[in-house]
Design a protein around this motif. Structure first.
Motif, PDB file in Angstrom:
ATOM      1  N   MET A  59     -26.319  59.890 -56.454  1.00  0.00           N
ATOM      2  CA  MET A  59     -25.448  59.741 -55.285  1.00  0.00           C
ATOM      3  C   MET A  59     -25.026  61.093 -54.711  1.00  0.00           C
ATOM      4  N   THR A  60     -24.952  62.114 -55.559  1.00  0.00           N
ATOM      5  CA  THR A  60     -24.604  63.451 -55.074  1.00  0.00           C
ATOM      6  C   THR A  60     -25.773  64.077 -54.325  1.00  0.00           C
ATOM      7  N   LEU A  61     -26.973  63.898 -54.842  1.00  0.00           N
ATOM      8  CA  LEU A  61     -28.143  64.530 -54.250  1.00  0.00           C
ATOM      9  C   LEU A  61     -28.619  63.850 -52.975  1.00  0.00           C
ATOM     10  N   THR A  62     -28.575  62.523 -52.956  1.00  0.00           N
ATOM     11  CA  THR A  62     -29.277  61.777 -51.912  1.00  0.00           C
ATOM     12  C   THR A  62     -28.750  62.003 -50.496  1.00  0.00           C
ATOM     13  N   PRO A  63     -27.429  61.914 -50.223  1.00  0.00           N
ATOM     14  CA  PRO A  63     -26.998  62.103 -48.829  1.00  0.00           C
ATOM     15  C   PRO A  63     -27.414  63.454 -48.250  1.00  0.00           C
ATOM     16  N   VAL A  64     -27.224  64.523 -49.013  1.00  0.00           N
ATOM     17  CA  VAL A  64     -27.601  65.860 -48.534  1.00  0.00           C
ATOM     18  C   VAL A  64     -29.120  65.973 -48.421  1.00  0.00           C
ATOM     19  N   HIS A  65     -29.844  65.437 -49.395  1.00  0.00           N
ATOM     20  CA  HIS A  65     -31.307  65.480 -49.401  1.00  0.00           C
ATOM     21  C   HIS A  65     -31.866  64.792 -48.159  1.00  0.00           C
ATOM     22  N   SER A 123     -27.482  53.657 -44.484  1.00  0.00           N
ATOM     23  CA  SER A 123     -28.341  52.512 -44.811  1.00  0.00           C
ATOM     24  C   SER A 123     -29.002  52.684 -46.174  1.00  0.00           C
ATOM     25  N   PHE A 124     -29.466  53.888 -46.470  1.00  0.00           N
ATOM     26  CA  PHE A 124     -30.110  54.134 -47.757  1.00  0.00           C
ATOM     27  C   PHE A 124     -29.099  54.018 -48.899  1.00  0.00           C
ATOM     28  N   VAL A 125     -27.898  54.538 -48.687  1.00  0.00           N
ATOM     29  CA  VAL A 125     -26.874  54.424 -49.722  1.00  0.00           C
ATOM     30  C   VAL A 125     -26.495  52.960 -49.928  1.00  0.00           C
ATOM     31  N   LEU A 181     -15.081  52.702 -50.959  1.00  0.00           N
ATOM     32  CA  LEU A 181     -15.797  53.418 -52.009  1.00  0.00           C
ATOM     33  C   LEU A 181     -16.679  54.546 -51.486  1.00  0.00           C
ATOM     34  N   ALA A 182     -17.269  54.376 -50.309  1.00  0.00           N
ATOM     35  CA  ALA A 182     -18.216  55.387 -49.827  1.00  0.00           C
ATOM     36  C   ALA A 182     -17.529  56.664 -49.376  1.00  0.00           C
ATOM     37  N   ALA A 183     -16.208  56.639 -49.198  1.00  0.00           N
ATOM     38  CA  ALA A 183     -15.510  57.837 -48.730  1.00  0.00           C
ATOM     39  C   ALA A 183     -15.669  58.987 -49.717  1.00  0.00           C
ATOM     40  N   GLY A 184     -15.476  58.716 -51.002  1.00  0.00           N
ATOM     41  CA  GLY A 184     -15.531  59.790 -51.983  1.00  0.00           C
ATOM     42  C   GLY A 184     -16.920  60.293 -52.273  1.00  0.00           C
ATOM     43  N   GLY A 185     -17.932  59.439 -52.145  1.00  0.00           N
ATOM     44  CA  GLY A 185     -19.283  59.843 -52.471  1.00  0.00           C
ATOM     45  C   GLY A 185     -20.073  60.299 -51.251  1.00  0.00           C
ATOM     46  N   THR A 186     -20.450  59.338 -50.399  1.00  0.00           N
ATOM     47  CA  THR A 186     -21.297  59.635 -49.242  1.00  0.00           C
ATOM     48  C   THR A 186     -20.638  60.625 -48.292  1.00  0.00           C
TER      49      THR A 186
END
Length: 419
Positions: free
Chosen positions: A251-257, A270-272, A30-35
């Motif tokens: 989920m879109t904002l957080t990894p880049v942020h 870890s945060f995700v 699942l994390a491939a498409g988002g994170t």
């Protein structure tokens, strides 16, 4: 009819144990498409303004995949449709790896869209659970499948660092690691589902009573349109869209942020993972609440929690305690909204129309995600979080308006329910 693998006291409420394992395995991808998607697009393009594009296309693919899977389910081939969505998702993961190797953003985006079909299969498995149990246990069945999804989904973002190391060792960009994990996870779970569709398959074939159920295809768009106009169906579809709008925005904002504030891939993962815990871990309890008190209060609680999460996100500054609370609340709000709305939706339409409406529900979630992902990612700095907070206020107000009449009916019936 309940599958023969579990009795009435089983914690899986008649869903074969192997389906839970299959769901957990698929969740690893699942994390491939988002994170990874947001980070890889930023790396290929050299700017964070495109971070939302792979997420939007991924979730657009999920919406299309939901309609494909539900069409198969409506014809009595639920397992076949679920397996097909996972196979297409595995091919999409492979396409992204090849695109990243060539440094092609365009092909990476195309692969992201195909990858999304696997998401639709993973999340439509919750309705397979609801189909196999009596009406009063649907919330718990949905919660059980969400918990199984969590086992894979929580581990998935934690693999960002280790899988990246492995990808680098074989000459691939580090962010390809999660896509390799997705390729294996989706492909393996598709094989398991395909095996369970045939009653002749040893052990696994016991699930054929659910995966290859003999529903007679429902015909006529008039009946489907009437079902979708039912007040409960309108509220359920609106809640699914609203919950996914806010969650995908986060989920879109957080990894880049987090990356812009100096967090490494391991910290981001870890945060995700904490966010994913909030999304799935409370599902059995939330399902019980939906069965006990009805889905309407659960949906409303989810809207309020999502509002709180979005407001906290506006004050988030990198990997802090506030960011942790923000991500956990965002996941929890999504859980309440989706479990409550899914339970409501399964009881809002006749059985023959249910697979089609389930697919429309997933497509509605995908459409909301397609709107929010590029919108918030294109805004500079914290403005994306501020916009998400404003949208959360509007969506919560809309939920209150939508639910005022159904909620009044619920209050009138509550004394009879508690007797």
């Amino acid at each position: 009819m309940l599958p023969p693998t579990a009795g009435p006291n089983s914690p899986w409420h008649g869903i074969p144990a192997y389906i839970a394992g299959t769901t957990a395995l698929a969740g690893l991808g699942l994390a491939a498409g988002g994170t990874a998607g947001a980070l890889l697009a930023t790396e290929l393009a050299g700017t964070a303004s495109v971070a939302g594009l792979p997420v939007a296309l991924h979730l657009g693919g999920s919406a299309v995949g939901a309609l494909l899977v539900s069409h198969q389910a409506g014809r009595g081939h639920r397992g076949r449709g679920l397996a097909l969505g996972l196979v297409l998702g595995a091919l999409g993961a492979l396409a992204v790896v090849l695109a990243a190797k060539q440094g092609s953003l365009a092909w990476m985006l195309a692969g992201s869209a195909l990858l999304g079909t696997a998401n639709s299969s993973i999340f439509l498995l919750r309705y397979t659970a609801a189909q196999a149990v009596p009406e009063g246990s649907r919330g718990r069945a949905l919660g059980a499948v969400f918990l199984a999804t969590a086992l894979g989904a929580v581990i998935s973002p934690l693999l960002l660092g280790p899988s990246g190391t492995a990808a680098h060792a074989i000459g691939l960009p580090t962010l390809c690691g999660l896509y390799l994990v997705a390729f294996v996870a989706f492909g393996g779970s598709a094989l398991l589902l395909a095996a369970g569709c045939s009653p002749r398959t040893p052990v696994l074939g016991r699930a054929a009573s659910v995966l290859a159920s003999g529903l007679r295809p429902a015909r006529g768009t008039v009946r489907l349109g009437a079902a979708l106009r039912e007040p409960a169906a309108v509220v359920a579809l609106s809640a699914l869209a609203g919950a996914n709008f806010i969650m995908v925005g986060v989920m879109t904002l957080t990894p880049v942020h987090l990356s812009q504030h100096g967090a490494g891939h391991g910290v981001v993962g870890s945060f995700v993972a904490l966010h994913v815990v909030g999304m799935f871990a409370p599902a059995p309890l939330v399902g019980r609440l939906a069965d006990r008190y009805g889905p309407m209060p659960v949906v409303l609680i989810g809207a309020v929690i999502s509002l709180m999460a979005s407001v906290l996100g506006s004050f988030s500054t990198g990997p802090t305690t506030m960011t942790t609370v923000h991500l956990v609340l965002a996941g929890l709000g999504w859980n309440f909204g989706v479990v409550g709305a899914s339970t409501l939706l399964t009881g809002a339409v006749p059985g023959q129309l249910r697979p089609y409406v389930e697919g429309i529900g997933e497509a509605t979630m995908g459409a909301a995600a397609v709107v929010v992902a590029p919108l918030v990612a294109a805004l500079p700095g914290a403005w994306g979080y501020h916009l998400l907070g404003l949208c959360a206020v509007a969506l919560t107000a809309l939920a209150l308006v939508r639910m005022r009449r159904p909620a009044a009916d619920l209050l009138l019936s509550t004394p009879r329910m508690l007797k």
